[in-house]
Write a protein that holds these residues in place. Sequence first.
Motif, PDB file in Angstrom:
ATOM      1  N   UNK A 201       0.811  -1.216   0.000  1.00 16.54           N
ATOM      2  CA  UNK A 201       0.000   0.000   0.000  1.00 16.54           C
ATOM      3  C   UNK A 201       0.846   1.268   0.000  1.00 16.54           C
ATOM      4  N   UNK A 202       2.104   1.178   0.393  1.00 18.01           N
ATOM      5  CA  UNK A 202       2.946   2.364   0.419  1.00 18.01           C
ATOM      6  C   UNK A 202       3.185   2.931  -0.983  1.00 18.01           C
ATOM      7  N   UNK A 203       3.011   2.120  -2.022  1.00 17.78           N
ATOM      8  CA  UNK A 203       3.177   2.598  -3.386  1.00 17.78           C
ATOM      9  C   UNK A 203       2.035   3.530  -3.809  1.00 17.78           C
ATOM     10  N   UNK A 204       0.930   3.500  -3.080  1.00 17.16           N
ATOM     11  CA  UNK A 204      -0.263   4.238  -3.499  1.00 17.16           C
ATOM     12  C   UNK A 204      -0.617   5.356  -2.524  1.00 17.16           C
ATOM     13  N   UNK A 205       0.370   5.995  -1.963  1.00 16.38           N
ATOM     14  CA  UNK A 205       0.128   7.002  -0.931  1.00 16.38           C
ATOM     15  C   UNK A 205      -0.614   8.217  -1.451  1.00 16.38           C
ATOM     16  N   UNK A 206      -0.610   8.452  -2.783  1.00 15.43           N
ATOM     17  CA  UNK A 206      -1.243   9.638  -3.345  1.00 15.43           C
ATOM     18  C   UNK A 206      -2.667   9.395  -3.835  1.00 15.43           C
ATOM     19  N   UNK A 207      -3.091   8.155  -3.913  1.00 15.62           N
ATOM     20  CA  UNK A 207      -4.383   7.907  -4.544  1.00 15.62           C
ATOM     21  C   UNK A 207      -5.536   8.295  -3.629  1.00 15.62           C
ATOM     22  N   UNK A 208      -6.691   8.545  -4.246  1.00 18.48           N
ATOM     23  CA  UNK A 208      -7.888   8.953  -3.517  1.00 18.48           C
ATOM     24  C   UNK A 208      -8.984   7.892  -3.559  1.00 18.48           C
ATOM     25  N   UNK A 209      -9.017   7.122  -4.632  1.00 17.35           N
ATOM     26  CA  UNK A 209     -10.098   6.153  -4.837  1.00 17.35           C
ATOM     27  C   UNK A 209      -9.469   4.781  -5.007  1.00 17.35           C
ATOM     28  N   UNK A 210      -9.817   3.854  -4.126  1.00 19.01           N
ATOM     29  CA  UNK A 210      -9.157   2.548  -4.096  1.00 19.01           C
ATOM     30  C   UNK A 210     -10.225   1.459  -4.055  1.00 19.01           C
ATOM     31  N   UNK A 211     -10.048   0.427  -4.867  1.00 17.75           N
ATOM     32  CA  UNK A 211     -10.961  -0.718  -4.868  1.00 17.75           C
ATOM     33  C   UNK A 211     -10.152  -2.001  -4.869  1.00 17.75           C
ATOM     34  N   UNK A 212     -10.469  -2.897  -3.947  1.00 16.03           N
ATOM     35  CA  UNK A 212      -9.825  -4.204  -3.878  1.00 16.03           C
ATOM     36  C   UNK A 212     -10.888  -5.264  -4.101  1.00 16.03           C
ATOM     37  N   UNK A 213     -10.770  -5.974  -5.213  1.00 18.03           N
ATOM     38  CA  UNK A 213     -11.715  -7.029  -5.551  1.00 18.03           C
ATOM     39  C   UNK A 213     -11.052  -8.350  -5.179  1.00 18.03           C
ATOM     40  N   UNK A 214     -11.544  -9.018  -4.154  1.00 18.12           N
ATOM     41  CA  UNK A 214     -10.872 -10.200  -3.618  1.00 18.12           C
ATOM     42  C   UNK A 214     -10.943 -11.368  -4.603  1.00 18.12           C
TER      43      UNK A 214
ATOM     44  N   UNK B 284     -13.568   0.608  -1.788  1.00 18.06           N
ATOM     45  CA  UNK B 284     -14.472  -0.520  -2.002  1.00 18.06           C
ATOM     46  C   UNK B 284     -13.702  -1.808  -1.742  1.00 18.06           C
ATOM     47  N   UNK B 285     -14.228  -2.631  -0.844  1.00 20.48           N
ATOM     48  CA  UNK B 285     -13.693  -3.967  -0.608  1.00 20.48           C
ATOM     49  C   UNK B 285     -14.759  -4.945  -1.075  1.00 20.48           C
ATOM     50  N   UNK B 286     -14.510  -5.602  -2.175  1.00 20.11           N
ATOM     51  CA  UNK B 286     -15.557  -6.403  -2.825  1.00 20.11           C
ATOM     52  C   UNK B 286     -15.219  -7.883  -2.787  1.00 20.11           C
ATOM     53  N   UNK B 287     -16.256  -8.715  -2.661  1.00 16.29           N
ATOM     54  CA  UNK B 287     -16.125 -10.181  -2.611  1.00 16.29           C
ATOM     55  C   UNK B 287     -15.349 -10.635  -1.377  1.00 16.29           C
ATOM     56  N   UNK B 288     -15.599  -9.990  -0.250  1.00 15.96           N
ATOM     57  CA  UNK B 288     -15.009 -10.466   0.998  1.00 15.96           C
ATOM     58  C   UNK B 288     -15.771 -11.705   1.433  1.00 15.96           C
ATOM     59  N   UNK B 289     -15.060 -12.778   1.675  1.00 24.00           N
ATOM     60  CA  UNK B 289     -15.731 -13.997   2.117  1.00 24.00           C
ATOM     61  C   UNK B 289     -16.224 -13.799   3.538  1.00 24.00           C
TER      62      UNK B 289
ATOM     63  N   UNK C 273     -19.450 -10.466   0.608  1.00 30.92           N
ATOM     64  CA  UNK C 273     -19.982  -9.155   0.957  1.00 30.92           C
ATOM     65  C   UNK C 273     -19.090  -8.082   0.366  1.00 30.92           C
ATOM     66  N   UNK C 274     -19.656  -6.882   0.194  1.00 34.03           N
ATOM     67  CA  UNK C 274     -18.908  -5.724  -0.260  1.00 34.03           C
ATOM     68  C   UNK C 274     -19.046  -4.609   0.766  1.00 34.03           C
ATOM     69  N   UNK C 275     -17.924  -4.005   1.095  1.00 35.68           N
ATOM     70  CA  UNK C 275     -17.900  -2.889   2.032  1.00 35.68           C
ATOM     71  C   UNK C 275     -17.584  -1.620   1.250  1.00 35.68           C
ATOM     72  N   UNK C 276     -18.430  -0.593   1.376  1.00 44.79           N
ATOM     73  CA  UNK C 276     -18.229   0.684   0.692  1.00 44.79           C
ATOM     74  C   UNK C 276     -17.981   1.766   1.732  1.00 44.79           C
ATOM     75  N   UNK C 277     -16.954   2.579   1.472  1.00 38.78           N
ATOM     76  CA  UNK C 277     -16.575   3.639   2.396  1.00 38.78           C
ATOM     77  C   UNK C 277     -16.346   4.917   1.598  1.00 38.78           C
ATOM     78  N   UNK C 278     -16.812   6.053   2.126  1.00 37.52           N
ATOM     79  CA  UNK C 278     -16.610   7.322   1.446  1.00 37.52           C
ATOM     80  C   UNK C 278     -16.546   8.446   2.460  1.00 37.52           C
ATOM     81  N   UNK C 279     -15.605   9.373   2.261  1.00 40.68           N
ATOM     82  CA  UNK C 279     -15.524  10.544   3.129  1.00 40.68           C
ATOM     83  C   UNK C 279     -16.297  11.699   2.517  1.00 40.68           C
TER      84      UNK C 279
END
Length: 610
Positions: free
Chosen positions: A513-526, A555-560, A604-610
């Motif tokens: 994750x340290x490679x993406x310190x500048x990003x604003x929108x992140x999605x991890x599809x498991x 977005x954390x998608x397809x979490x078992x 399940x999918x977890x959605x988070x937004x500030x």
Amino acid sequence: MSEKKSLLIKSCLEDLSAELLMSIFDYLTSIEILISFFNLNKRFCLIIYYYLQSGYRLTQFHLNNTNYLTYKLFHKNILPNLKSTITSLELGSDYYYGQIDYFHQYQLLRLDSLKLHFIDPKNITEILEKFLNYNRLQWFDKINLIMDEEIIGWNEQIPFCVQNIPVRELKITGKVPYVFAQHLMTGCYSITHLTIHLKFDHDLLPLLYYLPNLIECNVHVDDRGRDISNSLTLLEPLPNLKQFKYEGLMPSFYLRRLLLEINKHIEHLFIYTQDYQWPFHSTEAFSSKFFDLLHDLRTFNFYIRLITSESFKNLTTDFIDTKYLIKKNLCQNIAYVLSNDIGQIFSLPYAFKHFEIFEKNFFNQIYYAEYEKENINISYWNNIKHLTLHINIYNSLLLKSIKETFIKLYSINYQVPTFSLTPQDNELHQYDVQFNSIKKLTIRDSVKHGCHIPQPLFLLTSNLVELDIDHFYLMQIISIVSQQTQSRILSAFARLRRVTVRQFNERLTEHFFSYFSHIKIFALIFATYQMQVYRTNLPFLNDLLSSIPNLISLKLEHIKRPHEYHAFIEMKENIEGIFSTYYSKNSYWCKWYDDQTQKHNKYATFLFST
């Protein structure tokens, strides 16, 4: 800042003239002006009303790029005062989550245009019914609904209906999380302009049957579905239809029958399809005799893909017969390209926004019905914004040709070919090619993992802001780089603002994750095909949140998820508790969805937004 200094600044701001304040407002959006100054005092309210009257800035609000906290303030402090003036509203997005959840309360009595980017399609019917209840005499000009099927998955229990809503222009795009029933469009006689994304071709026919006043119809279809030959004879003419656009898999001989049934006086025709049985210029499809029946046709834009066989190896003779389309001025030119497996025939200028390349010698294998001195007319390709590549990219001449030909290209989707990418001496970073117009890059595997990308394509995309990539290839990019390209890799990561990682493997996250310190929108599809241990927390979350301080959407998608209800509740509480340590509770929105249910596994999918 001390209280004394803040009072001084406030006093100085109020002393400014109305003209100077309005000059300052020129640098702000309507939402920013209202949030900042609307409730300060009567003078500011009058200035705002006066300034925002121009350009309908008090009646038309676009909130789809507004963050959650700003939207909450607008919804609470501004919307109650303007609900009787708003005529056009856009809200919701695929990363600023939570807006739809707060939208139900207010009756916007003058609303005639509505655009909603939905997170949960179950809300569609409820919201439209509420509008209908207090807008019974209001005629809607536009309803634009953008669906997101990825979050909840395919659910055959969700029908969609706009029955009895008086709307002229209806758009339903995105993925299709609903089943289309034939009776749902009865009573929609007011619809004159339709853009819709359907699951099956047989869903299109009842649409055309129940919407007799259509002037423009744009349809994107995913699958062929059941046989429609008998249903075609039941169609009624659509006498007002001027433009018809179809993108899907319907064979051209069915499309021919469909067009002759609905309107022989159509003026503009767009066809994008795959035809496995006949060439498009046969008597059963789009022959010269067919176009003799369409007396009022002005333009015919088409792209037809063929599965090649021995009968297509020598198309030149048959291809010359397509010149009748040029002689009728229905298009400027026609081209075809043959590869080992795929044949492509299309009109020029190319009328669609997306194109695919299947052959590494593509630019040398284009044949034209009308020969030109300049073999490739660049203006032919100006509409193309999205390019999909199914070929080996380790060819500098090919990359240069792509750049020179598709000058308005916005995104590249690279479907990595089987066993085509192996380390070579000529690395991509040494090529004198830069795709400066590319903002989005997708790198996906056409087969299961097994290929390498020693030098990633995005080294050539200097202005890239969005990356959609399989986790396997991202790890290749991070780990297998030479000293020569390491700094360029890090610079490329620093420019990114939106990243989607598919087939995410949470076991491989050290320093990830340290490679993406500048990003604003992140999605991890498991990676759902991997065995995941049931657990009630996600250990990598602390590393993620501490490494990405500018995060506004996750977005954390397809979490078992655990089978037991109480274990799932514990998981939710643990994850939301971690977010609370990094963000104030009143500054963010989060929600869980059941996105996919299988026989033995629940996700399940977890959605988070500030």
